[in-house]
Design an enzyme around this catalytic site. Structure first.
Site, PDB file in Angstrom:
ATOM      1  N   THR A 197       1.136  -0.807  -0.102  1.00 35.96           N
ATOM      2  CA  THR A 197       0.045   0.016  -0.216  1.00 35.96           C
ATOM      3  C   THR A 197       1.667   1.537  -0.072  1.00 35.96           C
ATOM      4  O   THR A 197       0.462   2.120  -0.510  1.00 35.96           O
ATOM      5  CB  THR A 197      -0.699  -0.266   1.427  1.00 35.96           C
ATOM      6  OG1 THR A 197      -1.669  -1.449   1.194  1.00 35.96           O
ATOM      7  CG2 THR A 197      -1.924   0.895   1.673  1.00 35.96           C
ATOM      8  N   TYR A 238       4.442 -12.491   6.266  1.00 37.35           N
ATOM      9  CA  TYR A 238       2.855 -11.982   5.429  1.00 37.35           C
ATOM     10  C   TYR A 238       2.570 -12.977   4.386  1.00 37.35           C
ATOM     11  O   TYR A 238       3.148 -12.856   3.462  1.00 37.35           O
ATOM     12  CB  TYR A 238       3.297 -10.445   4.670  1.00 37.35           C
ATOM     13  CG  TYR A 238       2.352  -9.584   4.209  1.00 37.35           C
ATOM     14  CD1 TYR A 238       0.743 -10.133   3.913  1.00 37.35           C
ATOM     15  CD2 TYR A 238       2.341  -8.946   2.647  1.00 37.35           C
ATOM     16  CE1 TYR A 238      -0.660  -9.413   3.523  1.00 37.35           C
ATOM     17  CE2 TYR A 238       1.842  -8.422   2.026  1.00 37.35           C
ATOM     18  CZ  TYR A 238       0.105  -8.771   2.403  1.00 37.35           C
ATOM     19  OH  TYR A 238      -0.779  -7.663   2.029  1.00 37.35           O
ATOM     20  N   LYS A 266       1.132 -12.016   9.439  1.00 31.29           N
ATOM     21  CA  LYS A 266      -0.327 -10.891   9.016  1.00 31.29           C
ATOM     22  C   LYS A 266      -0.425 -12.137   7.572  1.00 31.29           C
ATOM     23  O   LYS A 266       0.339 -12.490   6.872  1.00 31.29           O
ATOM     24  CB  LYS A 266       0.806 -10.107   7.522  1.00 31.29           C
ATOM     25  CG  LYS A 266      -1.179  -9.037   6.559  1.00 31.29           C
ATOM     26  CD  LYS A 266      -0.489  -7.614   6.381  1.00 31.29           C
ATOM     27  CE  LYS A 266      -1.598  -7.395   5.402  1.00 31.29           C
ATOM     28  NZ  LYS A 266      -0.390  -6.171   4.621  1.00 31.29           N
ATOM     29  N   ILE A 311      -3.840  -5.798  10.134  1.00 28.07           N
ATOM     30  CA  ILE A 311      -2.694  -4.999   8.900  1.00 28.07           C
ATOM     31  C   ILE A 311      -3.518  -4.245   8.151  1.00 28.07           C
ATOM     32  O   ILE A 311      -4.237  -5.413   6.889  1.00 28.07           O
ATOM     33  CB  ILE A 311      -0.965  -5.583   8.902  1.00 28.07           C
ATOM     34  CG1 ILE A 311      -1.080  -5.951  10.073  1.00 28.07           C
ATOM     35  CG2 ILE A 311      -0.725  -4.468   7.913  1.00 28.07           C
ATOM     36  CD1 ILE A 311       0.646  -6.589   9.798  1.00 28.07           C
TER      37      ILE A 311
END
Length: 303
Positions: free
Chosen positions: A57, A143, A171, A211
């Protein structure tokens, strides 16, 4: 304490609501570090108790190492919450360099995505994180986002990853709630939802937080949702999940999430410039209006 909130026995060392923060750009495409500080302070004021910078992001594929380092330093200067830096790549040696340099810049932890595009074997995935672990002196958050990487981390691999000294959390953007139950229980790792739409379901199976992209618009109700769940007020948590559903749909449905996060900050009056680096393009008028409508429907801006 009821079984439904036993997850509180798990620590949330990086916070409960962690926006995956955008990287503000100037009209010419340079990183706007002053605006990054403004955004970081606003997100914390909204209710975020941790921040992730240099993630997808944050347009990490298009920012350079010196910019990543300076962004960590800039954000650390102005907030008193954990700052986690993305440090992921499909090149293990490059990942190690990013981990070393962002740690040196002051990151409290690093978020390391499963290597993407090259679709490594499970052994290759483990060896990637093992190399990162050897260079790390701060916690590592794994992640797992198979929709972007093309490969899913297997349960057995998670068990081995949990044996590495610095791997502390995950995550989870797999969308697989049932799988997350087993992985969390069999590894003891701290679990974070990586999917805004599955925030409450992930809390219900022991995740400590999220998150989030949508936290650019909704950190306050997302924090309230976690607090209601902690109290055992499931009806309140469900109501808050329903309240933020329109803005989640708006920010997930019409464009790359980084684009929509910048649109949300523009609609909120926090940031005017929505420039992005190619191949991404900033939000168009239609996308901005979709986000505006979602914010209104969620009661986050006036009608």
């Amino acid at each position: 304490m009821s079984d439904g909130i036993m997850h509180l026995l798990d620590p949330a060392p990086f916070g409960r609501v962690l926006p995956a923060m955008i990287t503000p750009m100037k009209p010419n495409g340079d990183v706007d570090f002053d605006m990054a500080q403004t955004v970081a302070k606003q997100l914390v004021a909204d209710g975020a108790d941790g921040l992730v910078v240099n993630g997808t992001t944050g347009e990490s594929p298009t920012t350079h190492m010196d910019e990543k380092v300076e962004l960590v330093k800039a954000v650390k200067e102005v907030v008193d919450v954990p700052v986690i830096s993305g440090a992921g790549s499909n090149d293990t040696a490059h990942t190690v360099r990013m981990v070393e340099q962002t740690q040196e810049a002051g990151a409290d932890a690093v978020l390391v995505v499963c290597p993407y595009y090259s679709r490594p074997s499970q052994q290759g995935i483990f060896c990637h994180y093992q190399a990162v672990n050897e260079s790390a002196d701060k916690p590592i958050i794994v992640y797992d986002v198979p929709g972007r990487t093309g490969v899913r981390i297997a349960l057995d691999t998670y068990v081995h990853l949990a044996e590495l000294d610095h791997v502390k959390a995950v995550k989870d953007a797999t969308g697989d709630i049932a799988g997350a139950v087993r992985k969390r229980m069999e590894t003891g790792l701290t679990w974070y939802s990586g999917d805004d739409a599955l925030y409450l379901p992930f809390l219900s199976i022991g995740a400590v937080g999220i998150i989030s992209v949508v936290a650019h618009a909704a950190a306050k109700p997302m924090r309230e949702l976690a607090e209601a769940f902690d109290r055992g007020d499931i009806a309140k948590a469900q109501g808050l999940a329903n309240r933020i559903a329109p803005v989640i749909e708006a920010m997930n449905g019409t464009g790359f999430q980084a684009v929509m996060a910048k649109a949300a900050l523009k609609v909120r009056g926090i940031m005017e410039c929505t420039t992005m680096r190619l191949p991404n393009i900033g939000p168009n008028d239609e996308q901005i209006e979709v986000v505006r409508d979602g914010l209104r429907a969620s009661g986050l801006i006036p009608e």
